[in-house]
Design an enzyme around this catalytic site. Sequence first.
Site, PDB file in Angstrom:
ATOM      1  N   ARG A 122      64.210  55.376  41.331  1.00  0.00           N
ATOM      2  CA  ARG A 122      63.831  53.962  41.418  1.00  0.00           C
ATOM      3  C   ARG A 122      62.832  53.600  40.314  1.00  0.00           C
ATOM      4  O   ARG A 122      62.909  52.517  39.720  1.00  0.00           O
ATOM      5  CB  ARG A 122      63.215  53.654  42.786  1.00  0.00           C
ATOM      6  CG  ARG A 122      64.220  53.500  43.912  1.00  0.00           C
ATOM      7  CD  ARG A 122      63.538  53.047  45.184  1.00  0.00           C
ATOM      8  NE  ARG A 122      62.731  54.092  45.776  1.00  0.00           N
ATOM      9  CZ  ARG A 122      61.585  53.882  46.454  1.00  0.00           C
ATOM     10  NH1 ARG A 122      61.123  52.648  46.588  1.00  0.00           N
ATOM     11  NH2 ARG A 122      60.937  54.898  46.978  1.00  0.00           N
ATOM     12  N   LEU A 125      65.466  61.688  51.238  1.00  0.00           N
ATOM     13  CA  LEU A 125      66.206  60.625  50.568  1.00  0.00           C
ATOM     14  C   LEU A 125      65.784  59.284  51.146  1.00  0.00           C
ATOM     15  O   LEU A 125      65.545  59.171  52.355  1.00  0.00           O
ATOM     16  CB  LEU A 125      67.718  60.801  50.775  1.00  0.00           C
ATOM     17  CG  LEU A 125      68.450  61.788  49.869  1.00  0.00           C
ATOM     18  CD1 LEU A 125      69.882  61.978  50.360  1.00  0.00           C
ATOM     19  CD2 LEU A 125      68.455  61.317  48.423  1.00  0.00           C
ATOM     20  N   ASP A 126      65.695  58.262  50.295  1.00  0.00           N
ATOM     21  CA  ASP A 126      65.389  56.922  50.774  1.00  0.00           C
ATOM     22  C   ASP A 126      66.440  56.444  51.766  1.00  0.00           C
ATOM     23  O   ASP A 126      67.588  56.922  51.756  1.00  0.00           O
ATOM     24  CB  ASP A 126      65.330  55.931  49.595  1.00  0.00           C
ATOM     25  CG  ASP A 126      64.142  56.188  48.678  1.00  0.00           C
ATOM     26  OD1 ASP A 126      63.152  56.777  49.134  1.00  0.00           O
ATOM     27  OD2 ASP A 126      64.214  55.788  47.503  1.00  0.00           O
ATOM     28  N   LYS A 127      66.067  55.478  52.579  1.00  0.00           N
ATOM     29  CA  LYS A 127      66.982  54.937  53.585  1.00  0.00           C
ATOM     30  C   LYS A 127      68.280  54.450  52.963  1.00  0.00           C
ATOM     31  O   LYS A 127      69.372  54.683  53.491  1.00  0.00           O
ATOM     32  CB  LYS A 127      66.298  53.796  54.342  1.00  0.00           C
ATOM     33  CG  LYS A 127      67.152  53.159  55.423  1.00  0.00           C
ATOM     34  CD  LYS A 127      66.396  52.035  56.124  1.00  0.00           C
ATOM     35  CE  LYS A 127      67.271  51.359  57.169  1.00  0.00           C
ATOM     36  NZ  LYS A 127      66.546  50.252  57.840  1.00  0.00           N
TER      37      LYS A 127
END
Length: 299
Positions: A176, A41-43
């Site tokens: 995104r 998962l992205d930050k």
Amino acid sequence: MELQDSSLLLINKERGITSFQEINRIKKELGVSKTGHAGTLDKDAEGLLLVCTGKATKLLKFLVGLDKTYIAQIHFGIQTTTDDAEGEICAENKAPCFSLDIIKQHLKKYHDKILQRPPNYSAVHINGKRAYQIAKNGENPAIKEREVTIHSIKIMDFTSPILTLEISCSSGTYIRSLARDLGIDTGYFAHICALKRTKIGNFSLENAFSFEEIKNKNFKTYSPETIVSNIPTLKLKEESMHYPCNGRPIFLNMLKSSPKNSGYYKLMNEDKLAAILIYNGNTLQYDLVYNTENAEIQS
């Protein structure tokens, strides 16, 4: 709750730290030496991470390609270099309001199989480098489009300029990118301002635990058998039950019933995983052997 040597953990990752940081602090808290996870998962994203410990890391490949579900908040009016709130503004639409009808029209495009270009700031490999490393140097990474599958998109709320969607998709889909492309299609420009992963395959965020819960020993683990629960089962005849433990070949005439289709199958010894086999239509080969006596998995 005591952690078993070979377990599956459902983690509720916090927003604001990387997947690596989340797993590393859990690893230290639990005192385990070996971990692996399925699906970063992205930050700035939060939600479900599947983490295997000990010998169960050998089974991670059966979790990596599972479908995923997200709750995404898309902010219209601004496109950023990273396609999320962390990046610099690269395009802007200062319209006083944005039409949900227009957004709905363009959302119809994002269904079933689509081509998608991952974000410049992503972990995609390009000639031995990560895309984000190239982008940080001021260059435009040459990322190729890839096919992904959007199973469903449900509009949960629209309070302009924020659109909230529930998205069910194949592994490898970048939410995104979907936000960026939807913004370009509408002419409104857009970026992800919040993202939460709620499902991976049949595993749900509702059953996941935060770091604080794990720190307070208030968590549950799942056995290796849970990881391969969706793989069909083959049963050995009684006289052949000891074969997997010794790594001896398995032949079709040793089975109580023959496999119907090519692919992965699991052998169980009572309620414990004995082995994973691959059937090619004619013969069976070991993919993994699970030694129930020594509780080890051997490749």
